[in-house]
Design an enzyme around this catalytic site. Structure first.
Site, short mmCIF file in Angstrom:
data_model
loop_
_atom_site.label_atom_id
_atom_site.label_comp_id
_atom_site.label_asym_id
_atom_site.label_seq_id
_atom_site.Cartn_x
_atom_site.Cartn_y
_atom_site.Cartn_z
N ILE A 323 0.84 -1.20 0.00
CA ILE A 323 0.00 0.00 0.00
C ILE A 323 0.87 1.25 0.00
O ILE A 323 0.61 2.22 -0.72
CB ILE A 323 -0.95 0.00 1.21
N TRP A 326 2.45 1.63 -3.39
CA TRP A 326 1.47 2.05 -4.39
C TRP A 326 1.43 3.57 -4.51
O TRP A 326 1.21 4.12 -5.59
CB TRP A 326 0.08 1.52 -4.00
N HIS A 327 1.68 4.25 -3.39
CA HIS A 327 1.56 5.71 -3.39
C HIS A 327 2.69 6.40 -4.15
O HIS A 327 2.50 7.53 -4.60
CB HIS A 327 1.51 6.23 -1.95
N GLY A 328 3.82 5.77 -4.27
CA GLY A 328 4.88 6.45 -5.02
C GLY A 328 6.21 5.74 -4.94
O GLY A 328 6.45 4.89 -4.07
N PHE A 484 -0.16 10.28 -7.54
CA PHE A 484 -0.07 8.85 -7.25
C PHE A 484 -0.74 8.02 -8.33
O PHE A 484 -0.62 6.82 -8.34
CB PHE A 484 -0.68 8.53 -5.89
#
Length: 484
Positions: A323, A326-328, A484
């Site tokens: 997770i 996933w954001h960056g 993102f």
């Protein structure tokens, strides 16, 4: 195209009028027009990347059709993995190529080897993390026979590119949104008006709360050495409020806009800062993403190893690291995910009840109990600490920020620039949270606020919010999750 821009203020009414007055005679025509409008909306940023969303959509549409005809379990799994590798391959290249390359080179440098390889000047396509996961959910659900594959290409393309939620969610499941493209839609005045109210509240969150908080968060994170410890604490608090108001504001605008066109999108935020523990906060924060990882990553693994506490703990850590990533493409996001994994581990290791709190906090009461207030303060504090890493540009930047906080100046008066304005924003934030608290049972804070008032008072409320947008809206900024 930004929701808080003049371009969108012109685009939306035009699309709305054409949709309901010129294309309402045919469902296929409505879907085709929505597809066109969505491509214009996305292409307004950069037309070149339309090819990516079209390609990704066509791949999953074709694989869905192939899964219908194919009976062999082995070949069905091959088709599934083709979808996974295609979608994640595109996402990995555009979002993570330079990250993996630089870390790969750094790893070999530690052992005295120099690896050649130049970074590429790659532009991250807006929304790729969102629509990639949306199309993947379709393929996975078709593979698991939870969803019948569609034969309507136009409807499917419109589902993937639906402009209200295209670039920053909610990440819709095909099982919820796709069928809505195949059912006749008729204008519903009450639904449309409620959508407008939700949009207004979302704009207020973004322009008045988030963008003003951003001014002070940017000050402290941009010049750590200029501020004392207490000012840095305020900066972290401002960012913790900013990211919630910014992203939940976007979700409100997206959901409200969809309602104007007769669609119901899933709720993406449910007042997460009114949570009594971290698991409850995660059930209320970015719901479309957290449930995606729960259903497609955590549960399939956890159900196989539910008797092993050690393996469940490992799966929990894995989920939050993914997770975060996933954001960056930055170690700061991975550390942010690791921090939240640490928060969750006691619930796994000691088999504590993960869904201890499912009802509304202080349900039926105006004020929370002392225990509930302390619990919510604890959740906000833990979240705020993790957000330092989320906001920082690097691990060293986050570490410098923490060192600045935990210094003798922590007990001094904040030396934040524009102190009087900061006090005004704090008061406005307090009113904002008070409204959200009083209407926390609603889907959004304007759902019932003022509905029973006389019309002139109700319109006065909406007008007042409009004035606040005009006079107190901060300098226009992109939505955070566009990155993102």
């Amino acid at each position: 195209m930004l929701f808080n821009s003049i371009d969108f203020a012109v685009f939306l009414p035009v699309v709305f009028l054409v949709y309901w007055f010129l294309t309402n005679t045919s469902l296929k025509l409505q879907n085709a027009f929505l597809l066109l409008a969505s491509y214009v909306f996305y292409g307004w940023w950069d037309w070149r990347f339309l090819s990516l969303i079209v390609f990704s959509s066509l791949v999953d549409f074709a694989i869905g059709r192939g899964l219908t005809r194919e009976l062999s379990p082995k070949k069905r799994k091959t088709l599934l993995w083709l979808s996974v590798f295609t979608n994640l391959g595109l996402l990995g290249f555009f979002k993570y190529y330079n990250f993996f390359l630089s870390n790969f080179k750094a790893a070999f440098t530690v052992f005295g080897y120099e690896i050649a390889g130049d970074s590429l000047n790659i532009i991250l396509p807006v929304g790729i993390s969102f629509y990639t996961f949306q199309t993947l959910s379709y393929t996975i659900d078709v593979y698991k026979r939870k969803l019948e594959p569609t034969k309507d290409l136009i409807g499917f393309l419109a589902f993937v590119s639906f402009f209200p939620q295209l670039v920053a969610g909610p990440i819709e499941r095909a099982s919820n949104l796709l069928p809505q493209f195949y059912k006749p839609r008729h204008f519903d005045y009450k639904k449309a008006v409620d959508g407008l109210r939700q949009m207004l509240w979302g704009l207020f969150k973004k322009m008045v709360i988030a963008d003003n908080c951003a001014n002070f968060a940017n000050q402290t994170f941009g010049g750590i050495s200029d501020y004392n410890g207490s000012a840095l604490v305020l900066g972290a608090i401002f960012f913790t409020i900013q990211i919630y108001a910014d992203f939940s504001g976007y979700s409100d605008i997206a959901i409200g806009t969809a309602r104007l066109f007769g669609f119901n999108l899933m709720k993406n935020f449910s007042y997460p800062y009114f949570s009594r523990n971290i698991p409850e906060a995660w059930r209320k924060w970015h719901i479309s993403l957290t449930t995606w990882f729960r259903d497609y990553l955590y549960l399939p693994l956890a159900l196989k190893h539910r008797k092993s506490t050690t393996k469940l703990a490992f799966i929990t850590v894995l989920q939050f690291l993914v997770i975060g990533f996933w954001h960056g493409a930055n170690w700061t996001f991975i550390v942010w995910g690791a921090i939240h994994a640490t928060y969750m581990l006691p619930f796994v290791l000691f088999r504590k009840e993960m869904v201890q709190y499912t009802g509304l906090v202080a349900e039926g009461k105006i004020m929370p109990s002392v225990k509930e207030m302390l619990q919510m303060m604890k959740v906000f504090s833990l979240t705020g600490f993790s957000m330092i890493f989320f906001r920082a540009e690097s691990i060293s930047h986050a570490w410098a920020y923490l060192n600045g906080i935990f210094s003798p100046s922590l007990l001094a008066m904040p030396n934040l620039a524009g102190g009087k304005k900061a006090l005004g924003i704090i008061l406005m934030v307090m009113v904002f949270f008070l409204v959200e608290w009083l209407y926390r049972k609603d889907k959004h804070s304007l759902e019932t606020l003022g509905l029973n008032w006389k019309r002139r008072y109700r319109w006065a409320l909406y007008g007042f919010l409009g004035i606040l947008l005009f006079y107190f809206g901060g300098a226009r900024q992109d939505f955070i999750y566009f990155d993102f």
